[in-house]
Motif scaffolding. Structure first.
Motif, short mmCIF file in Angstrom:
data_model
loop_
_atom_site.label_atom_id
_atom_site.label_comp_id
_atom_site.label_asym_id
_atom_site.label_seq_id
_atom_site.Cartn_x
_atom_site.Cartn_y
_atom_site.Cartn_z
N GLU A 134 0.83 -1.19 0.00
CA GLU A 134 0.00 0.00 0.00
C GLU A 134 0.87 1.25 0.00
O GLU A 134 2.01 1.25 0.46
CB GLU A 134 -0.91 0.00 1.23
N THR A 135 0.30 2.33 -0.50
CA THR A 135 0.99 3.61 -0.47
C THR A 135 0.96 4.16 0.95
O THR A 135 0.23 3.68 1.82
CB THR A 135 0.31 4.60 -1.42
N LYS A 136 1.76 5.21 1.17
CA LYS A 136 1.78 5.85 2.49
C LYS A 136 0.40 6.37 2.85
O LYS A 136 -0.05 6.25 3.99
CB LYS A 136 2.80 6.99 2.47
N GLU A 141 -4.69 5.76 5.96
CA GLU A 141 -6.14 5.58 5.99
C GLU A 141 -6.53 4.34 6.79
O GLU A 141 -7.55 4.33 7.48
CB GLU A 141 -6.70 5.49 4.56
N ARG A 142 -5.72 3.29 6.72
CA ARG A 142 -6.00 2.10 7.52
C ARG A 142 -5.80 2.39 9.00
O ARG A 142 -6.55 1.91 9.84
CB ARG A 142 -5.10 0.94 7.07
N ALA A 145 -8.80 4.35 10.05
CA ALA A 145 -9.97 3.48 10.18
C ALA A 145 -9.88 2.65 11.45
O ALA A 145 -10.88 2.43 12.15
CB ALA A 145 -10.08 2.57 8.96
N GLY A 146 -8.67 2.20 11.78
CA GLY A 146 -8.49 1.40 12.98
C GLY A 146 -8.77 2.18 14.25
O GLY A 146 -9.18 1.61 15.26
N LEU A 147 -8.55 3.49 14.20
CA LEU A 147 -8.76 4.33 15.38
C LEU A 147 -10.13 5.00 15.40
O LEU A 147 -10.39 5.85 16.25
CB LEU A 147 -7.67 5.42 15.43
N SER A 148 -10.99 4.61 14.48
CA SER A 148 -12.28 5.30 14.34
C SER A 148 -13.14 5.22 15.60
O SER A 148 -13.82 6.19 15.97
CB SER A 148 -13.05 4.73 13.14
N ARG A 149 -13.13 4.08 16.28
CA ARG A 149 -13.96 3.94 17.47
C ARG A 149 -13.41 4.77 18.63
O ARG A 149 -14.17 5.37 19.40
CB ARG A 149 -14.06 2.47 17.87
N ARG A 421 -5.15 -7.80 9.32
CA ARG A 421 -4.20 -8.09 8.25
C ARG A 421 -2.77 -8.11 8.78
O ARG A 421 -2.46 -7.55 9.83
CB ARG A 421 -4.32 -7.04 7.14
N LEU A 422 -1.88 -8.78 8.04
CA LEU A 422 -0.49 -8.87 8.45
C LEU A 422 0.15 -7.49 8.59
O LEU A 422 0.92 -7.23 9.52
CB LEU A 422 0.30 -9.70 7.43
N GLU A 423 -0.16 -6.60 7.69
CA GLU A 423 0.42 -5.25 7.71
C GLU A 423 -0.14 -4.39 8.82
O GLU A 423 0.33 -3.26 9.03
CB GLU A 423 0.19 -4.55 6.36
N ASP A 424 -1.13 -4.88 9.53
CA ASP A 424 -1.78 -4.07 10.57
C ASP A 424 -1.04 -4.11 11.91
O ASP A 424 -1.50 -3.53 12.89
CB ASP A 424 -3.23 -4.51 10.76
N LEU A 425 0.10 -4.80 11.98
CA LEU A 425 1.01 -4.63 13.11
C LEU A 425 2.00 -3.55 12.67
O LEU A 425 2.86 -3.77 11.83
CB LEU A 425 1.74 -5.93 13.44
#
Length: 446
Positions: A134-136, A141-142, A145-149, A421-425
């Motif tokens: 993914e781009t920077k 954006e991910r 989205a992860g911090l939205s709550r 996802r793997l990239e989410d660490l």
């Protein structure tokens, strides 16, 4: 009586003798009565016999079908009868079928599938190749989205409070404190933030409630920046990472994702399973190792965990491993004997390789809120924790606990988990984190 019958016979003889046509009428009536009686006695019984004959073949066929029921049902030649169902009837029927399946049936089905295949299925989606990097902007954006709550719980409520006020007063500060405490920043950290913001606003002579939000952003960034951990140096070979934490915080998944990240960077990685009392944990780690392409080392069930750590260091030295990740058994931070086991593992590793372990990562679950603070304090007292991995930020509104961790613990935050996802660490970056937390839909990333 005899005279009575004689009189009747005499009378009939007189009638027949005087009127011969009556003989014909009476005779015809007798014949008719005889024919009718024969009809009812003979012809009316024939349909009943015919019906019995028709029924016999059906009964015979039914008997044959019952003997071969399973064979006929499985045959491709049989077609089910068309039935009309309403949606509710269909769902009720299926729900009933599910409820009729017992636990024994479920257990038997699971036993038919090899355990390793079950483990592969459980984490298959997590470790499938994700395609192009993914781009920077996409990574940001991910994160957002992860911090939205957390953003909704902290800033959504804060925006509502500030928009209804025309000036800053004591009531506003009370609601401000309540909002931060509810977002799991903790009472102590909340009071520090209030004092710092009040001082900042006083110096600039600001009385606009909306200025509080910008001041809060700057103060949170200041706290998190101090807790921003440096990237893993990997200046020693093998570089030993010891991973600790309580049960259920996502330790195994974190190890798998970290191994994937390092392997992707070209490092030769080995995973050692020092949790020797849970076979399921060892199996799952082995699956992760196979899928991400790292070496794997395990000991016999029930063996001393420090013995596994000892063998892992020896094996990594022999194989030229770049990074050795040692998993440890999940344990409650209140169990003294288990914490002593961690100290022993650390001593053994340090004796075999000078300076090891080079990192002791404590995995914390963001959904536990302030309880994560207490866990971290106990682990820090028992062993020298060098970094924190905060997982499951995407599944909670209590992400504000990271601010309390940075303020109270003085332990660097090395990684954060923001998805499946793997990239989410992700390596923790204070500026990126604060921007994603405070960015609204109308703003753009600079």
């Amino acid at each position: 009586m005899e005279s009575f019958f004689e009189n009747i016979v005499f009378s009939l003889r007189e009638v027949f003798s005087t009127s011969p046509e009556l003989v014909i009428i009476v005779g015809a009536g007798g014949v008719t009565a005889f024919v009718l009686s024969m009809y009812f006695l003979v012809f009316r019984k024939k349909p009943e016999k015919a019906e019995e004959v028709v029924m016999q073949p059906e009964e015979k066929d039914s008997h044959i079908l019952s003997e071969h029921k399973e064979e006929d049902v499985s045959s491709d030649t049989l077609q089910p009868k068309a039935q009309m169902y309403s949606v509710d009837e269909f769902l009720d029927e299926r729900e009933g079928e599910v409820e009729e399946v017992g636990e024994e049936d479920i257990e038997i089905k699971q036993e038919e599938i090899p355990r390793e295949e079950l483990r592969l299925e459980e984490i298959k989606e997590e470790i499938e190749p994700q395609g192009a990097e993914e781009t920077k902007q996409g990574l940001f954006e991910r994160l957002r989205a992860g911090l939205s709550r957390t953003q909704a719980g902290l800033l959504g409520r804060l925006d509502e409070i500030l928009s209804l006020r025309k000036e800053i007063d004591s009531d506003l500060w009370d609601e401000f404190e309540e909002t931060l405490v509810m977002a799991d920043l903790g009472v102590g950290t909340t009071m520090k933030l209030r004092e710092a913001i009040e001082s900042r606003l006083a110096k600039k002579s600001l009385r606009d409630p909306l200025a509080i939000k910008m001041a809060l952003k700057e103060e949170i960034f200041s706290m998190l920046k101090k807790a921003e951990g440096r990237a893993l140096s990997l200046d020693v070979k093998p570089f030993v990472i010891m991973v600790v934490g309580v049960n259920g915080v996502g330790k195994t998944t974190t190890i798998g994702k970290l191994a994937f990240k390092l392997t992707k960077e070209g490092k030769k990685v080995m995973i050692a399973a020092a949790d020797t009392f849970r076979a399921a944990a060892i199996e799952q780690l082995e699956v992760w190792a196979k899928r991400v392409g790292s070496d794997f080392l395990k000991g016999q069930s029930g063996v001393d965990p420090s013995a596994v750590a000892f063998d892992a260091v020896k094996a990594s030295l022999a194989r030229g491993t770049d990074v050795l990740i040692i998993d440890t058994a999940g344990r409650l931070h209140t169990k003294t004997n288990l914490m002593e086991e961690l100290k022993k593992i650390r001593r053994v590793v340090g004796r075999e390789l000078e300076g090891a372990p080079h990192e002791i990562l404590l995995v914390l679950d963001a959904t536990t809120g302030q309880n994560a603070i207490q866990q971290a304090k106990m682990f820090k007292e028992a062993i020298d924790v060098t970094g924190i991995v905060l997982t499951k930020l995407d599944g909670t509104a209590k992400g504000g606990v990271i601010v309390a961790i940075a303020d109270e613990l003085n332990i660097p935050v090395k990684f954060i988990g923001i998805g499946e996802r793997l990239e989410d660490l992700r390596e923790f970056r204070a500026e990126e984190f604060v921007e994603a937390l405070f960015l609204t839909g109308k703003e753009t990333l600079h």
